[in-house]
Design a protein around this motif. Structure first.
Motif, PDB file in Angstrom:
ATOM      1  N   MET A   1      32.639  38.864  52.349  1.00 59.97           N
ATOM      2  CA  MET A   1      33.869  37.723  51.926  1.00 59.97           C
ATOM      3  C   MET A   1      34.936  38.807  51.730  1.00 59.97           C
ATOM      4  N   LEU A   2      34.841  40.042  51.192  1.00 57.15           N
ATOM      5  CA  LEU A   2      35.987  40.936  51.009  1.00 57.15           C
ATOM      6  C   LEU A   2      36.515  41.693  52.453  1.00 57.15           C
ATOM      7  N   GLN A   3      35.616  41.599  53.489  1.00 54.67           N
ATOM      8  CA  GLN A   3      36.140  41.790  54.586  1.00 54.67           C
ATOM      9  C   GLN A   3      36.885  40.893  55.281  1.00 54.67           C
ATOM     10  N   LYS A   4      36.433  39.774  55.102  1.00 55.15           N
ATOM     11  CA  LYS A   4      36.933  38.492  55.703  1.00 55.15           C
ATOM     12  C   LYS A   4      38.439  38.411  55.287  1.00 55.15           C
ATOM     13  N   HIS A   5      38.751  38.614  54.088  1.00 56.87           N
ATOM     14  CA  HIS A   5      39.984  38.429  53.337  1.00 56.87           C
ATOM     15  C   HIS A   5      40.684  39.926  53.218  1.00 56.87           C
ATOM     16  N   LYS A   6      40.257  40.969  54.083  1.00 58.27           N
ATOM     17  CA  LYS A   6      40.553  42.321  54.272  1.00 58.27           C
ATOM     18  C   LYS A   6      41.227  42.741  52.871  1.00 58.27           C
ATOM     19  N   ARG A   7      40.150  42.667  51.934  1.00 58.48           N
ATOM     20  CA  ARG A   7      40.209  43.341  50.430  1.00 58.48           C
ATOM     21  C   ARG A   7      39.285  44.233  50.135  1.00 58.48           C
ATOM     22  N   THR A   8      38.662  44.880  51.165  1.00 60.77           N
ATOM     23  CA  THR A   8      37.715  45.911  50.769  1.00 60.77           C
ATOM     24  C   THR A   8      38.024  46.952  49.738  1.00 60.77           C
ATOM     25  N   PHE A   9      39.597  47.096  49.788  1.00 58.43           N
ATOM     26  CA  PHE A   9      40.032  48.301  49.001  1.00 58.43           C
ATOM     27  C   PHE A   9      39.589  47.824  47.441  1.00 58.43           C
ATOM     28  N   LEU A  10      39.465  46.756  47.243  1.00 61.06           N
ATOM     29  CA  LEU A  10      38.971  46.204  45.686  1.00 61.06           C
ATOM     30  C   LEU A  10      37.698  46.442  45.154  1.00 61.06           C
ATOM     31  N   LEU A  11      36.723  47.053  46.330  1.00 61.43           N
ATOM     32  CA  LEU A  11      35.271  47.227  46.020  1.00 61.43           C
ATOM     33  C   LEU A  11      35.051  48.041  44.865  1.00 61.43           C
ATOM     34  N   PRO A  12      35.603  49.173  44.850  1.00 61.48           N
ATOM     35  CA  PRO A  12      35.144  49.981  43.651  1.00 61.48           C
ATOM     36  C   PRO A  12      35.709  49.379  42.242  1.00 61.48           C
ATOM     37  N   ASP A  13      36.834  48.743  42.205  1.00 63.69           N
ATOM     38  CA  ASP A  13      36.886  47.931  41.022  1.00 63.69           C
ATOM     39  C   ASP A  13      36.184  46.679  40.547  1.00 63.69           C
ATOM     40  N   ILE A  14      35.639  46.267  41.739  1.00 64.46           N
ATOM     41  CA  ILE A  14      34.850  44.812  41.562  1.00 64.46           C
ATOM     42  C   ILE A  14      33.512  45.467  40.911  1.00 64.46           C
ATOM     43  N   LEU A  15      33.092  46.417  41.743  1.00 60.87           N
ATOM     44  CA  LEU A  15      31.778  47.019  41.237  1.00 60.87           C
ATOM     45  C   LEU A  15      31.709  47.364  39.683  1.00 60.87           C
ATOM     46  N   SER A  16      32.760  48.201  39.276  1.00 57.46           N
ATOM     47  CA  SER A  16      33.153  48.730  38.173  1.00 57.46           C
ATOM     48  C   SER A  16      33.037  47.649  37.045  1.00 57.46           C
ATOM     49  N   GLU A  17      33.900  46.356  37.451  1.00 54.18           N
ATOM     50  CA  GLU A  17      33.881  45.161  36.701  1.00 54.18           C
ATOM     51  C   GLU A  17      32.409  44.641  36.398  1.00 54.18           C
ATOM     52  N   ILE A  18      31.884  44.461  37.690  1.00 53.48           N
ATOM     53  CA  ILE A  18      30.428  43.785  37.609  1.00 53.48           C
ATOM     54  C   ILE A  18      29.403  44.657  36.446  1.00 53.48           C
ATOM     55  N   SER A  19      29.457  46.065  36.607  1.00 54.19           N
ATOM     56  CA  SER A  19      28.866  46.819  35.656  1.00 54.19           C
ATOM     57  C   SER A  19      29.146  46.736  34.235  1.00 54.19           C
ATOM     58  N   GLU A  20      30.415  46.271  34.183  1.00 56.05           N
ATOM     59  CA  GLU A  20      30.730  45.989  32.795  1.00 56.05           C
ATOM     60  C   GLU A  20      30.338  44.519  32.331  1.00 56.05           C
ATOM     61  N   LEU A  21      30.282  43.766  33.070  1.00 56.72           N
ATOM     62  CA  LEU A  21      29.698  42.244  32.893  1.00 56.72           C
ATOM     63  C   LEU A  21      28.282  42.333  32.631  1.00 56.72           C
ATOM     64  N   CYS A  22      27.907  43.184  33.351  1.00 56.98           N
ATOM     65  CA  CYS A  22      26.030  43.468  33.054  1.00 56.98           C
ATOM     66  C   CYS A  22      25.865  43.789  31.595  1.00 56.98           C
ATOM     67  N   LEU A  23      26.626  44.818  31.205  1.00 58.95           N
ATOM     68  CA  LEU A  23      26.720  45.430  30.093  1.00 58.95           C
ATOM     69  C   LEU A  23      27.052  44.186  28.874  1.00 58.95           C
ATOM     70  N   SER A  24      27.829  43.546  29.100  1.00 58.58           N
ATOM     71  CA  SER A  24      28.379  42.630  27.946  1.00 58.58           C
ATOM     72  C   SER A  24      27.175  41.361  28.029  1.00 58.58           C
ATOM     73  N   TYR A  25      26.988  41.171  29.313  1.00 58.21           N
ATOM     74  CA  TYR A  25      25.600  39.908  29.352  1.00 58.21           C
ATOM     75  C   TYR A  25      24.343  40.477  28.686  1.00 58.21           C
ATOM     76  N   ASN A  26      24.206  41.714  28.871  1.00 56.01           N
ATOM     77  CA  ASN A  26      22.842  42.304  28.089  1.00 56.01           C
ATOM     78  C   ASN A  26      23.024  42.784  26.810  1.00 56.01           C
TER      79      ASN A  26
END
Lengths: 180, 160
Positions: free
Chosen positions: A80-105
């Motif tokens: 999806m990120l490749q399709k919308h040419k937003r792969t540059f957001l990947l590090p920040d998205i992964l970081s946010e996902i890890s934060e969401l994991c923490l918050s969820y658990n």
């Protein structure tokens, strides 16, 4: 990172977590965190994702997932990120996902730095202190850092506890600067 | 002869009567013409009177306007004088303010350079102290003492 991109990253992360969050395990958290850290330091790598052929994109995604040992669910996010040419957001998205994991658990991640080295018992004491005061399970990474001169520092996204000679010196320095 | 005499008499009477009638008619006409001219003259005199009145009014107006103009010129001259005086004062004030600003700027610059120098000295001191302390705490015993002290504080606050 601009505010718009930060908000966009959060939205992507939330959307991904809503779909696949429940499937992520503790081991995945560490892998996501590691991938986010490496990619944030080497953003130039993300240019590789800007390929035109869909087949090449899929192959690259497989290599990427295999290298970082990330779950297969991330493949859709990458596409999806490749399709919308937003792969540059990947590090920040992964970081946010890890934060969401923490918050969820109901967990918190701390970076624990000390000099000289802390013993296992001392690390245990520090983690107990954090768990008691935050009422959350603590995940941590431990580093030894001579720049602290002496003492230890615990830092998460929201909290910072520091009792080091470096910190004391900086406080004195700031006080002197303010007085002048 | 007599007939001729009467004929001449009749002719004379008719002539006299004609002359008399003509004279009456001529006088009446002349009187009428004089009356008309008199009326015209009266009308013209009235017009002249009215124009004279208008001229008088206009001259009064002119005098009033002249007075007003004189007043305005006087006011303008007064205002001009005031304006020139005020301009001079403003220029003076402006110059004073500029001098003050320059003076303040000089002081600010001096303070800034002084502050910067102090900050540089403080930064240098911090750097040197940092290095000295790093060297000192390479001795792990002393560094351990500080670490233990920090942990004790943490435990105490956890207990409290």
């Amino acid at each position: 990172m601009g505010m718009v991109n930060a908000n966009l990253s959060i939205k992507y992360a939330k959307a991904f977590f809503n779909l696949y969050g429940a499937q992520l395990e503790l081991a995945d958290f560490w892998l996501i965190k590691k991938a986010a850290t490496i990619l944030a330091k080497n953003r130039a790598v993300l240019d590789l994702f800007n390929l035109h052929s869909e087949v090449e994109q899929l192959n690259l995604n497989r290599v990427f997932l295999k290298y970082f040992k990330l779950p297969e669910s991330f493949s859709k996010l990458l596409t999806m990120l490749q399709k919308h040419k937003r792969t540059f957001l990947l590090p920040d998205i992964l970081s946010e996902i890890s934060e969401l994991c923490l918050s969820y658990n109901r967990q918190l991640f701390f970076k624990l730095t000390a000099y000289p080295a802390l013993s296992e018992v001392e690390i245990g004491q520090v983690i107990d202190y954090l768990e008691k005061n935050t009422n959350k399970q603590i995940l941590y990474e431990y580093y030894q850092d001579q720049n602290l001169i002496a003492g230890f520092k615990m830092q998460s996204r929201q909290f910072l506890y520091e009792d080091t000679i470096k910190c004391r010196l900086q406080k004195i320095h700031r006080k002197l600067v303010r007085q002048n | 002869m007599i007939k001729l005499f009467f004929a001449w008499l009749n002719f004379g009477i008719i002539l006299a009567l004609g002359y008399y009638v003509y004279q009456r008619w001529f006088k009446a006409q002349l009187h009428l013409a004089i009356q008309t001219k008199k009326n015209q003259l009266q009308g013209l005199q009235n017009q002249v009177g009215s124009l004279e009145n208008q001229i008088k009014e206009l001259s009064i107006d002119l005098v009033l306007q002249q007075n007003k103009a004189t007043d305005l010129v006087t006011k303008l001259q007064l205002w001009q004088t005031c304006f020139v005086a005020k301009q001079a004062q403003q220029a003076d004030d402006f110059e004073k303010i500029q001098i003050k600003i320059e003076y303040n700027n000089q002081i600010k610059l001096q303070n800034l350079s002084l502050g910067l120098a102090q900050k540089a000295i403080l930064a240098e001191t911090l750097f040197q102290t940092n290095n000295l302390l790093r060297e000192k705490f390479e001795n792990l015993d002393q560094a351990n003492l500080i670490l233990k002290d920090a942990l004790t504080k943490l435990n105490r606050s956890a207990g409290g």
